[in-house]
Motif scaffolding. Structure first.
Motif, PDB file in Angstrom:
ATOM      1  N   ARG A   1       0.748  -0.991   0.062  1.00 17.10           N
ATOM      2  CA  ARG A   1       0.124   0.373  -0.138  1.00 17.10           C
ATOM      3  C   ARG A   1       0.417   0.623   0.205  1.00 17.10           C
ATOM      4  O   ARG A   1       0.047   2.446  -0.224  1.00 17.10           O
ATOM      5  N   ASN A   2       1.975   1.329   0.537  1.00 21.46           N
ATOM      6  CA  ASN A   2       3.358   2.380   0.672  1.00 21.46           C
ATOM      7  C   ASN A   2       4.355   2.347  -0.531  1.00 21.46           C
ATOM      8  O   ASN A   2       5.404   2.853  -0.262  1.00 21.46           O
ATOM      9  N   GLY A   3       3.515   1.325  -1.476  1.00 12.46           N
ATOM     10  CA  GLY A   3       5.190   1.591  -2.450  1.00 12.46           C
ATOM     11  C   GLY A   3       5.660   1.092  -2.669  1.00 12.46           C
ATOM     12  O   GLY A   3       6.457   0.879  -3.374  1.00 12.46           O
ATOM     13  N   HIS A   4       6.436  -0.262  -1.263  1.00 11.64           N
ATOM     14  CA  HIS A   4       7.638  -1.831  -1.763  1.00 11.64           C
ATOM     15  C   HIS A   4       6.721  -2.609  -2.456  1.00 11.64           C
ATOM     16  O   HIS A   4       5.390  -2.729  -2.361  1.00 11.64           O
ATOM     17  N   GLU A   5       7.352  -3.567  -1.972  1.00 12.08           N
ATOM     18  CA  GLU A   5       7.713  -5.224  -2.477  1.00 12.08           C
ATOM     19  C   GLU A   5       7.895  -5.562  -2.430  1.00 12.08           C
ATOM     20  O   GLU A   5       8.960  -6.268  -1.620  1.00 12.08           O
ATOM     21  N   VAL A   6       7.147  -6.900  -2.239  1.00 14.14           N
ATOM     22  CA  VAL A   6       7.182  -8.318  -0.847  1.00 14.14           C
ATOM     23  C   VAL A   6       7.481  -9.485  -2.782  1.00 14.14           C
ATOM     24  O   VAL A   6       6.559  -9.643  -3.162  1.00 14.14           O
ATOM     25  N   VAL A   7       9.361  -9.120  -2.822  1.00 14.11           N
ATOM     26  CA  VAL A   7       9.721 -10.077  -4.016  1.00 14.11           C
ATOM     27  C   VAL A   7       9.365 -11.633  -3.729  1.00 14.11           C
ATOM     28  O   VAL A   7       8.976 -12.582  -4.941  1.00 14.11           O
ATOM     29  N   GLU A   8       9.116 -12.583  -2.631  1.00 13.27           N
ATOM     30  CA  GLU A   8       8.650 -14.028  -2.755  1.00 13.27           C
ATOM     31  C   GLU A   8       8.671 -13.942  -1.157  1.00 13.27           C
ATOM     32  O   GLU A   8       8.663 -13.395  -0.277  1.00 13.27           O
ATOM     33  N   VAL A   9       7.747 -14.392  -0.855  1.00 13.06           N
ATOM     34  CA  VAL A   9       8.045 -15.524  -0.190  1.00 13.06           C
ATOM     35  C   VAL A   9       7.884 -16.851   0.231  1.00 13.06           C
ATOM     36  O   VAL A   9       7.298 -18.280  -0.405  1.00 13.06           O
ATOM     37  N   LEU A  10       9.098 -17.505   1.627  1.00 12.25           N
ATOM     38  CA  LEU A  10       9.317 -18.819   1.911  1.00 12.25           C
ATOM     39  C   LEU A  10       8.440 -18.916   2.936  1.00 12.25           C
ATOM     40  O   LEU A  10       8.920 -17.992   4.454  1.00 12.25           O
ATOM     41  N   ILE A  11       7.711 -20.130   3.141  1.00 19.07           N
ATOM     42  CA  ILE A  11       6.977 -20.601   4.183  1.00 19.07           C
ATOM     43  C   ILE A  11       7.218 -21.822   4.438  1.00 19.07           C
ATOM     44  O   ILE A  11       7.088 -23.212   4.079  1.00 19.07           O
ATOM     45  N   GLY A  12       7.783 -22.266   5.971  1.00 18.99           N
ATOM     46  CA  GLY A  12       8.106 -23.455   6.731  1.00 18.99           C
ATOM     47  C   GLY A  12       6.635 -24.433   7.008  1.00 18.99           C
ATOM     48  O   GLY A  12       5.374 -24.519   7.448  1.00 18.99           O
ATOM     49  N   LYS A  13       7.180 -25.456   6.094  1.00 17.01           N
ATOM     50  CA  LYS A  13       5.876 -26.582   6.406  1.00 17.01           C
ATOM     51  C   LYS A  13       5.949 -27.729   6.717  1.00 17.01           C
ATOM     52  O   LYS A  13       6.605 -28.151   6.596  1.00 17.01           O
ATOM     53  N   SER A  14       5.342 -27.830   8.307  1.00 15.40           N
ATOM     54  CA  SER A  14       6.158 -29.147   9.275  1.00 15.40           C
ATOM     55  C   SER A  14       4.897 -30.372   9.012  1.00 15.40           C
ATOM     56  O   SER A  14       3.851 -30.392   7.897  1.00 15.40           O
ATOM     57  N   LYS A  15       4.817 -31.150   9.576  1.00 16.78           N
ATOM     58  CA  LYS A  15       4.487 -32.413   9.039  1.00 16.78           C
ATOM     59  C   LYS A  15       2.827 -32.383   9.238  1.00 16.78           C
ATOM     60  O   LYS A  15       1.759 -33.371   9.378  1.00 16.78           O
ATOM     61  N   VAL A  16       2.635 -31.676  10.635  1.00 17.90           N
ATOM     62  CA  VAL A  16       1.521 -31.811  11.182  1.00 17.90           C
ATOM     63  C   VAL A  16       0.405 -30.628  11.097  1.00 17.90           C
ATOM     64  O   VAL A  16      -0.814 -30.751  11.472  1.00 17.90           O
ATOM     65  N   ARG A  17       0.268 -29.753   9.598  1.00 17.86           N
ATOM     66  CA  ARG A  17       0.163 -28.521   9.652  1.00 17.86           C
ATOM     67  C   ARG A  17      -0.014 -28.983   7.668  1.00 17.86           C
ATOM     68  O   ARG A  17       0.717 -28.589   7.450  1.00 17.86           O
TER      69      ARG A  17
END
Length: 360
Positions: free
Chosen positions: A27-43
């Motif tokens: 919203r303020n003109g910045h960029e989120v270039v990529e998101v890395l997310i950790g996945k566990s065995k139970v979720r």
């Protein structure tokens, strides 16, 4: 500026924090270039995260909790033994290499770590040369002015160690708090408001005819059913993240179980009479913002700290199990107390932009 997010995918809170911050930055003109997310065995990573984060998402294997037979509480020894098996260690090595590779590929100005421990291990392995900002309420444990989590029991020591490893290599740490506190300069800790999304901030709460609940661990289902059998006239809606469960399981006319659907959950939160939770930080904040009566049943040491903190300023009541009668009694005496909290939360956008665009 260009930001890369690394997010712990266990539970809902870190994901919704990431979504809220992504909204603020874009919203303020910045960029989120990529998101890395950790996945566990139970979720499972819920669909709403992919839909709302506003950037390309890549998943990696991360550490998993092991639970006791009751499927409610974390078994510390089993958790440690599971995560140090050669098979798991090979997976984590690949995840660390993937995190490093994606950072080098994207060349972000800043990496923002939402309490993912493998970010710390990546810095230990590769000495990352990009600024890292850590975000999480757990970092308040390092603040000398924080009154909770002072014990030296096994669980508390494990939580402190986990937070320490998550924070390795941090340029700055943003400690989410229910209330304002002075920054702690020696540890480069800035105390900041909770990160709630616009969907929450824009809700117009009403008082419906049902109690809402959130069960992080599905072992609590039996407790809910037992209480409901004794109080069948109380309307209950509970959300959980049990794998392979139906999206909506109607047990009878006054008990319905829902799998995690973020928009649906917020709509139910807005209209509930009261809220029962295992005391995850984010959903407690959402209920406080909407001025809902809260009952907290902590499932592990981190949630015990959250519950004690919330109860200390009159934000909710603590229970030992899903005896919802405790909440019903509390609702009769609770007074409206959300104005200060809402003002604090409403200052989040300005506060985070200041900290994320100045790295000192």
């Amino acid at each position: 500026m260009r930001y890369l997010f690394i997010v712990q995918g266990d539970g809902r809170g870190h994901m919704t924090q990431a979504i809220a911050l992504s909204e603020i930055l874009r919203r303020n003109g910045h960029e989120v270039v990529e998101v890395l997310i950790g996945k566990s065995k139970v979720r499972e990573i819920p669909d709403f995260f992919y839909e709302k984060i506003g950037a390309k998402v890549r998943v990696f294997d991360t550490l998993s909790f092991s639970f006791k037979k009751d499927k409610k509480h974390i078994h510390l020894l089993k958790t440690i033994l599971y995560n140090i098996t050669p098979k798991r260690l090979r997976k984590y090595k690949k995840s660390i290499e993937k995190i490093h590779r994606r950072i080098k590929k994207n060349e972000p100005d800043v990496v923002i770590n939402f309490y993912e421990i493998l970010t710390g291990f990546t810095h230990l392995r590769f000495s990352l040369d990009v600024p890292i900002i850590n975000i999480g309420h757990q970092y308040l444990l390092k603040h000398p002015g924080y009154a909770h989590g002072k014990g030296d029991g096994q669980g508390m020591m494990f939580l402190r160690l986990h937070s320490l490893l998550c924070g390795v290599g941090a340029t700055k740490t943003l400690a989410l708090s229910f209330y304002p506190m002075k920054d702690y300069i020696p540890e480069r800790i800035a105390v900041v408001p909770p990160l709630l999304r616009k969907e929450v901030l824009n809700l117009k709460p009403t008082k419906g005819d049902y109690i809402l609940g959130y069960m992080l661990n599905h072992g609590y289902e039996a407790e809910v059913r037992t209480w409901h059998a004794k109080h069948p006239d109380i309307n209950l809606h509970f959300f959980w993240d049990k794998k392979d469960a139906d999206k909506e399981q109607r047990i009878d006319k006054n008990l319905t179980l829902h799998t995690i659907d973020d928009e649906k959950f917020l709509n139910f939160m807005s209209g509930c009479r009261g809220y029962v939770t295992t005391a995850g930080f984010e959903s407690v904040c959402e209920a406080l913002y909407l001025d809902k009566p809260i009952m907290m049943i902590p499932a592990h040491i981190e949630q015990e700290v959250n519950a004690a903190d919330t109860a200390s300023f009159g934000g909710g009541v603590i229970g030992n199990n899903f005896n919802i009668s405790v909440l019903l009694n509390y609702m009769e005496t609770k007074e409206n107390s959300g104005d200060k909290f809402r003002k604090w939360v409403d200052s989040a956008e300005e506060t985070f932009l200041r900290h994320l665009t100045t790295l000192v």
